[in-house]
Design a protein around this motif. Structure first.
Motif, PDB file in Angstrom:
ATOM      1  N   ILE A 112       0.809  -1.213   0.000  1.00 43.89           N
ATOM      2  CA  ILE A 112       0.000   0.000   0.000  1.00 43.89           C
ATOM      3  C   ILE A 112       0.847   1.270   0.000  1.00 43.89           C
ATOM      4  CG2 ILE A 112      -2.080  -1.021   0.969  1.00 43.89           C
ATOM      5  CD1 ILE A 112      -1.288  -0.011   3.703  1.00 43.89           C
ATOM      6  N   LYS A 147      -4.828  -4.167  -3.545  1.00 38.65           N
ATOM      7  CA  LYS A 147      -4.667  -2.870  -2.906  1.00 38.65           C
ATOM      8  C   LYS A 147      -3.892  -1.957  -3.842  1.00 38.65           C
ATOM      9  CE  LYS A 147      -4.592  -5.055   1.646  1.00 38.65           C
ATOM     10  NZ  LYS A 147      -3.778  -5.369   2.838  1.00 38.65           N
ATOM     11  N   VAL A 149      -3.364   2.188  -4.049  1.00 40.31           N
ATOM     12  CA  VAL A 149      -3.648   3.492  -3.445  1.00 40.31           C
ATOM     13  C   VAL A 149      -3.480   4.611  -4.473  1.00 40.31           C
ATOM     14  CG1 VAL A 149      -2.923   5.124  -1.653  1.00 40.31           C
ATOM     15  CG2 VAL A 149      -2.932   2.659  -1.175  1.00 40.31           C
ATOM     16  N   LEU A 152      -1.953   8.915  -0.615  1.00 38.78           N
ATOM     17  CA  LEU A 152      -1.587   8.639   0.773  1.00 38.78           C
ATOM     18  C   LEU A 152      -1.370   9.995   1.459  1.00 38.78           C
ATOM     19  CD1 LEU A 152       1.384   6.272   1.852  1.00 38.78           C
ATOM     20  CD2 LEU A 152       0.639   8.249   3.148  1.00 38.78           C
ATOM     21  N   ASP A 170      -8.719   0.589  -1.563  1.00 37.55           N
ATOM     22  CA  ASP A 170      -7.782   1.453  -0.833  1.00 37.55           C
ATOM     23  C   ASP A 170      -7.442   2.723  -1.629  1.00 37.55           C
ATOM     24  OD1 ASP A 170      -7.855  -0.569   0.969  1.00 37.55           O
ATOM     25  OD2 ASP A 170      -5.781  -1.207   0.724  1.00 37.55           O
ATOM     26  N   TRP A 173      -5.859   6.744   1.215  1.00 34.59           N
ATOM     27  CA  TRP A 173      -5.293   6.369   2.509  1.00 34.59           C
ATOM     28  C   TRP A 173      -5.194   7.641   3.353  1.00 34.59           C
ATOM     29  CZ3 TRP A 173      -0.058   3.329   3.271  1.00 34.59           C
ATOM     30  CH2 TRP A 173       0.059   2.959   4.619  1.00 34.59           C
ATOM     31  N   CYS A 175      -4.236   8.620   6.186  1.00 37.66           N
ATOM     32  CA  CYS A 175      -3.358   7.881   7.091  1.00 37.66           C
ATOM     33  C   CYS A 175      -3.292   8.458   8.498  1.00 37.66           C
ATOM     34  CB  CYS A 175      -1.962   7.820   6.470  1.00 37.66           C
ATOM     35  SG  CYS A 175      -0.770   6.859   7.423  1.00 37.66           S
ATOM     36  N   GLY A 195      -7.751   4.444   7.012  1.00 34.89           N
ATOM     37  CA  GLY A 195      -6.630   5.018   7.740  1.00 34.89           C
ATOM     38  C   GLY A 195      -7.043   5.561   9.092  1.00 34.89           C
TER      39      GLY A 195
END
Length: 334
Positions: A112, A147, A149, A152, A170, A173, A175, A195
């Motif tokens: 990820i 997965k 992303v 992020l 996903d 994210w 996070c 997240g």
């Protein structure tokens, strides 16, 4: 006396304009500080009519330990590159023209962290009118999704306006850190907003593309770890649309917290609404809630029995801008 009164009013107005102004947040008056100035502007243009033709070199040009807001204008185009903003490069504004014409695109899956098309680890980040996508799963059958992303977000005090996030599993994210998403479009099928961010999503479209996957998908997988953890996802005045079926969320961690508030939920929502995932034996610590929602998917008559009902104080705390904006960092951004 009339002169004195007018003079006092003049002084008050002068102070307000010098220091900031009063704005409205819901039904409360709040002080909004004057926004920060922008130090310089960098142009990214694929045709060569700018400072750079790719986004990553433009970000690399920002000095380590930067202390002034730097605007990177990205002209229309699909930029097929992975972009990373490291922790030592705060105060960046990434600004496109339109989320349908200015796109950062990647095609990677599996890990990820490594799969992310766009990653930001720096505090004080802003994105406007730009889209982030990971197309990996678009070219695979839906029974083999991985997965992948699109973005992020791991820096504190990050804001996204009129942005797009596109993927299948996903996608976004969210996070860690405090984040604000306004008028964004977020698309996916499985855990596509996940997240441990402390985030407010306002007036945004949550688009489900779950038709053809095995079983219902999941909009959220929130990762709150303990009762003192301030993280949580709040969806305020949002729209949930799409195809297939989804749970509003599943508990990624034992104190997972998600609220859908004053939002329009279509019939893509399964009647149970929520999934405890691996925490069926400890559902009392999970905080999954809905309040004042509407639409075919808002019927709570068959929701899981452990869905949490928040009191007025809890609702005010979570749905006010102060949930993410203590210190008014958001109003002080450019």
């Amino acid at each position: 006396m009339r002169f004195c009164g007018s003079f006092i009013i003049f002084i008050c107005i002068l102070v307000i304009f010098c220091c900031g102004f009063w704005g409205v947040e819901g039904s409360r008056w709040t002080y909004v500080a004057q926004s920060a100035p922008i130090g310089r502007t960098i142009i990214v243009d694929q045709s060569g009519n700018g400072d750079y033709t790719k986004i990553q070199p433009a970000i690399n040009s920002v000095p380590s330990g930067n202390t002034e807001w730097i605007r990177i204008i990205v002209r229309p185009g699909t930029y097929r590159e992975k972009v990373t903003i490291t922790p030592d490069k705060p105060y960046i504004i990434l600004e496109g023209q339109n989320r349908s014409t200015t796109i950062i695109s990647g095609e990677s899956a599996g890990d990820i962290v490594q799969s992310a098309t766009f990653s930001t680890f720096a505090d004080n980040f802003i994105a406007k009118w730009i889209a982030f996508e990971n197309t990996y799963n678009y070219k695979n059958t839906r029974t083999e999704i991985k997965k992948a992303v699109a973005a992020l977000i791991a820096g504190d005090k990050s804001a996204f306006y009129h942005c797009g996030f596109y993927g299948v599993q996903d996608t976004l994210w969210d996070c860690s850190g405090r984040h604000f998403f306004y008028d964004c479009r977020i698309q996916g099928a499985v855990d596509f907003i996940f997240g441990a961010g402390q985030s407010l999503y306002e007036e945004s479209y949550i688009i489900v593309e779950a038709e053809g996957i095995l079983g219902p998908g999941y909009v959220t997988a929130q990762g709150r770890e303990n009762p003192n953890d301030e993280s949580g996802f709040v969806f305020k005045s949002c729209y949930l649309r799409g195809n297939g079926k989804v749970y509003l969320g599943r508990a990624w961690r034992p104190y997972s917290r998600v609220l859908f508030y004053d939002s329009d939920l279509s019939n893509v929502v399964v009647p149970e609404g929520w999934d405890a995932w691996e925490y069926n034996s400890s559902v009392a610590t999970i905080s999954f809630s809905e309040h004042a929602c509407r639409g075919e998917g808002s019927d709570m008559s068959r929701r899981v029995a452990w869905q949490k009902k928040l009191n007025d104080s809890e609702l005010t705390e979570l749905t006010s801008l102060s949930f993410i904006d203590r210190g008014t960092w958001l109003q002080q951004q450019p």
